[in-house]
Design an enzyme around this catalytic site. Structure first.
Site, short mmCIF file in Angstrom:
data_model
loop_
_atom_site.label_atom_id
_atom_site.label_comp_id
_atom_site.label_asym_id
_atom_site.label_seq_id
_atom_site.Cartn_x
_atom_site.Cartn_y
_atom_site.Cartn_z
N ASP A 67 0.85 -1.19 0.00
CA ASP A 67 0.00 0.00 0.00
C ASP A 67 0.89 1.25 0.00
O ASP A 67 1.98 1.23 -0.58
CB ASP A 67 -0.94 -0.06 1.23
CG ASP A 67 -2.28 0.61 0.97
OD1 ASP A 67 -2.27 1.81 0.70
OD2 ASP A 67 -3.31 -0.07 1.03
N HIS A 87 -3.83 6.01 3.36
CA HIS A 87 -4.50 4.78 2.88
C HIS A 87 -3.84 3.53 3.46
O HIS A 87 -4.53 2.62 3.94
CB HIS A 87 -4.44 4.78 1.35
CG HIS A 87 -5.30 3.75 0.69
ND1 HIS A 87 -4.89 2.45 0.54
CD2 HIS A 87 -6.52 3.83 0.11
CE1 HIS A 87 -5.84 1.77 -0.11
NE2 HIS A 87 -6.84 2.59 -0.37
N SER A 147 -11.05 -0.98 -1.00
CA SER A 147 -9.77 -0.94 -0.27
C SER A 147 -9.97 -1.22 1.21
O SER A 147 -9.06 -1.73 1.87
CB SER A 147 -9.12 0.45 -0.39
OG SER A 147 -8.36 0.57 -1.53
#
Lengths: 80, 662
Positions: free
Chosen positions: B32, B105, B435
């Site tokens: 990520d 994220h 996600s």
């Protein structure tokens, strides 16, 4: 000519006996089409092969080298 | 994750979960944007020694040293060569040349999968509670492959290569690319190698919904995860000048609106550019929006950017209305000004008032966090949908998991909207996407791995799929927020994940590397293509008949030709088509007899399972069965759905069925 990143898949079983180490074979294959090109990564587990920067003509040329399985242009992924 | 452990039944069933010592042997690798190691979600209090199997590293880089890792966050690597080769050197004034996450994220996904327990977590007081990953005792290793300019396949391949060397047990990838054959897709290639080493690879299905054929990461050796909602909402409402109120959602916390009705304007009428209704940067005329509530339409630019655009133009507040693409899905955002997100129906009603009243007025009232929302889960509109455009015979997504309004750890480098002008800093943020659903499944897979260390990735996925649920407790079928109607296996796959049931599935559909190689032969892959993907000389046997229908997958996707002049598979009759699938079940529970039941929603399809009972007398015993799908002529693009369930009276081993005429 503009260079792009390519992922080069090698057939490890076709490595000539003259090479002791597969990375030397990868390097030799790469140098046969481009003196200046350098490997970004060599891969061991995911594929037999490496990534590098090549022109389109160099990519076409290396694809025809013995022991090369395929040459694919790099792809950009995005977060979900 | 202040709600999902309870929503998934983990909190209520702690006694049946694997011992923390065994979970702490499981390592989840997350590819990520890196990690914010100071997040409380990576606190290692109470953790024992790092598993002896671990071969990874905590790489030093900008603003990141080995001391940023601990017994929880055991690895942190970063991969820049592909990125820098294409886009030039990393601009270190904008992002660190290290595993440090300056996006948020990666910290969010990693903490969702395996974050430590953090009491009192919240975002501006919303979603308050104890945040925790699904596998709180599992270890985390981050592999930073995504940078401001994107995630490059050469870096992704390198990261998976390293993660395999490092000995991770689960890989979590909340990213995807355009559709391509498996032998060209770096995620599929990397996942194949990981699967070979016993690593379960969980990937997000994509946010291309509700369009059909919008899935990413559809290789059968990948666990593909779509997104559903929770039973939690952040209600707010709009009160307009005619006295009517309209419901929506909001995460706004800040200066309140004046305690009076404010002038109300449609962005499309406060702009002199085409598409002014979208509130794109620089498109609003300040004199026309200053001090007013502005209604913007969803789409094209990020939702939070629209709020910023309204604020910059002097607007007092924003009402963001969905269009047909999003329907009634309500995704909450931590806007920079008082703002509310609303569904299409509500939005249309407000617009009708706004465009008919000479002096429209409105205000927004915020109500905080509400739990117990029903129905839940519903399939998120954005969650990508099948059919599988690469191999239609493999039903994807595999399952859905929570992916809407998820609170989890966040970077200290940017605010919750990630906008440059957002100078707020938060420990946790609430965001949505597949996600977010993917790492839920990654963490749950880690729990199953801890409970059943000898299970293959396919067995773990099978357990998650065959125990997933497709109906609410009241018996009604799961809904799709995009349509307001029951969702289908093309939307939810096998259903919503139910980890407690998955711990004891009774039977599993297992798959070996050879099974996947046979699958590639069935796809007519050349020896070169198989070698590129699977890294071996494997020649398909020309004397053998390979069939995609024989892949031992826990779901069924059947494609019939709309023109019924032809037939498929073995056996046929005039005016009908027949397709046969073979499956093998492995007993991972008690000895016993399982009986099959079949349901379809359309009488034009006949599903025959032979034999109808399977008896297992010992552990790991395998029994095969055949399913014959027979169908009469149907128009092109018709879909019929069904379900095949094996039950011993205690365990129910369910498989979704999707039948299409193309």
């Amino acid at each position: 000519a503009a260079k792009k990143t390519y992922i080069v898949h090698m057939a490890k079983s076709e490595m000539p006996a003259s090479f002791e180490d597969h990375t030397h074979w990868y390097d030799s294959s790469l140098k046969s089409v481009s003196e200046s090109a350098e490997m970004l990564y060599t891969y061991t587990n995911v594929i037999h092969g490496f990534s590098t920067r090549l022109t389109a003509a160099e990519a076409q040329k290396i694809e025809k080298q013995p022991g090369i399985l395929s040459v694919y242009e790099e792809v950009k992924y995005e977060l979900h | 994750t202040t709600r999902t452990p309870s929503f998934l039944g983990l909190d209520q069933n702690a006694a049946v979960l694997p011992e923390s010592d065994s979970v702490s042997e499981v390592i989840i690798g997350v590819l990520d944007t890196g990690v914010w190691p100071e997040s409380k979600s990576f606190d290692d209090t109470g953790f024992g020694p790092i598993p002896s199997s671990w071969k990874g590293e905590c790489e030093t880089g900008t603003k990141f040293t080995a001391s940023n890792c601990n017994k929880k966050l055991i690895g942190a690597r970063y991969f820049t060569r592909g990125y820098e080769a294409t886009l030039g050197p990393i601009d270190e004034s904008k992002e660190s040349r290290s595993a440090r996450d300056e996006d948020g994220h990666g910290t969010h996904t990693a903490s969702t999968a395996a974050g430590s327990v953090v009491p009192g977590a919240n975002l501006f007081g919303y979603a308050v509670g104890t945040a925790r990953g699904m596998a709180t005792r599992a270890r985390v290793a981050v592999y930073k492959v995504c940078w401001i300019g994107g995630c490059f396949s050469s870096d992704i391949l390198a990261a998976v290569d390293k993660a395999i060397d490092d000995n991770v047990n689960v890989l979590s990838l909340s990213l995807g690319g355009s559709m391509s054959d498996y032998y060209r897709d770096s995620v599929a290639i990397g996942a194949f190698a990981a699967m070979e080493k016993g690593i379960l690879v969980s990937c997000s299905a994509g946010n291309g919904g509700p369009s059909s054929y919008s899935l990413a990461n559809v290789a059968p050796w990948i666990t593909t995860v779509g997104a559903g909602t929770l039973d939690r909402d952040f209600p707010a409402y709009v009160s307009v000048g005619n006295g009517k109120n309209f419901s929506g959602v909001s995460l706004y916390r800040g200066n309140s609106l004046p305690a009076k009705m404010l002038p109300f304007v449609y962005a499309g009428n406060a702009s002199n550019v085409t598409g002014g209704n979208l509130c794109m940067t620089g498109t609003l005329i300040p004199e026309m929006v200053s001090g007013k509530i502005v209604l913007c339409d969803r789409g094209v630019n990020p939702r939070v950017q629209k709020g910023s655009v309204v604020k910059a133009a002097g607007g007092a507040g924003m009402i963001l209305t969905n269009t047909a693409a999003n329907g009634e899905e309500l995704v909450a955002d931590a806007h920079l000004l008082p703002a509310i997100g609303m569904g299409q129906i509500t939005g249309d009603a407000i617009k009708a008032y706004l465009l008919s009243d000479r002096n429209p007025t409105a205000t927004i009232i915020f109500e905080g966090t509400k739990l117990g929302i029903e129905p839940s889960p519903v399939v998120a509109a954005f969650s990508s949908r099948g059919p599988n455009s690469i191999t239609s015979e493999v039903l994807k997504p595999d399952m859905i998991a929570p992916g809407v309004n998820i609170l989890a750890g966040w970077t200290g480098a940017v605010g919750p909207t990630a906008l440059a002008e957002d100078d707020r800093r938060v420990e946790f943020n609430i965001i949505s996407g597949t996600s977010m659903s993917c790492p839920h499944v990654s963490g749950l897979a880690a729990l199953l791995k801890a409970a059943h260390p000898d299970w293959s990735p396919a067995a773990i996925r099978s357990a998650l799929m065959t125990t997933a649920y497709t109906a609410y407790k009241n018996g009604k079928m799961l809904q799709d927020v995009a349509t307001g109607k029951p969702s289908t296996p093309f939307d939810h796959g096998a259903g919503h994940v139910d980890p407690i049931s998955a711990l004891n599935p009774g039977l599993v559909y297992d798959l070996t590397v050879e099974d996947y190689l046979n699958f590639l032969c069935a796809l007519n892959y050349t020896t070169l293509q198989i070698n590129a993907l699977a890294k071996r000389n494997f020649s398909c046997d020309s004397r053998k008949t390979y069939s995609v229908n024989d892949l031992n997958y826990p779901s069924f996707a059947v494609s019939f030709p709309a023109d019924m002049g032809s037939t498929i598979g073995s056996g046929s009759s005039t005016g009908s088509s027949v397709v046969k699938h073979t499956r093998t079940l492995t007993n991972v529970g008690s000895p016993g007899m399982y009986k099959v039941s079949v349901s379809t929603m359309n009488s034009s399809v006949k599903i025959l399972v032979e034999p109808e009972t399977l008896s297992f007398s010992r552990a790991n015993e395998k029994k095969s069965y055949t399913v014959t799908f027979s169908a009469t002529s149907m128009p092109s693009n018709t879909n019929v759905f069904g379900r095949i369930e094996w039950s011993n009276g205690k365990n129910v081993v369910g498989s979704p069925v999707a039948i299409s005429w193309t």
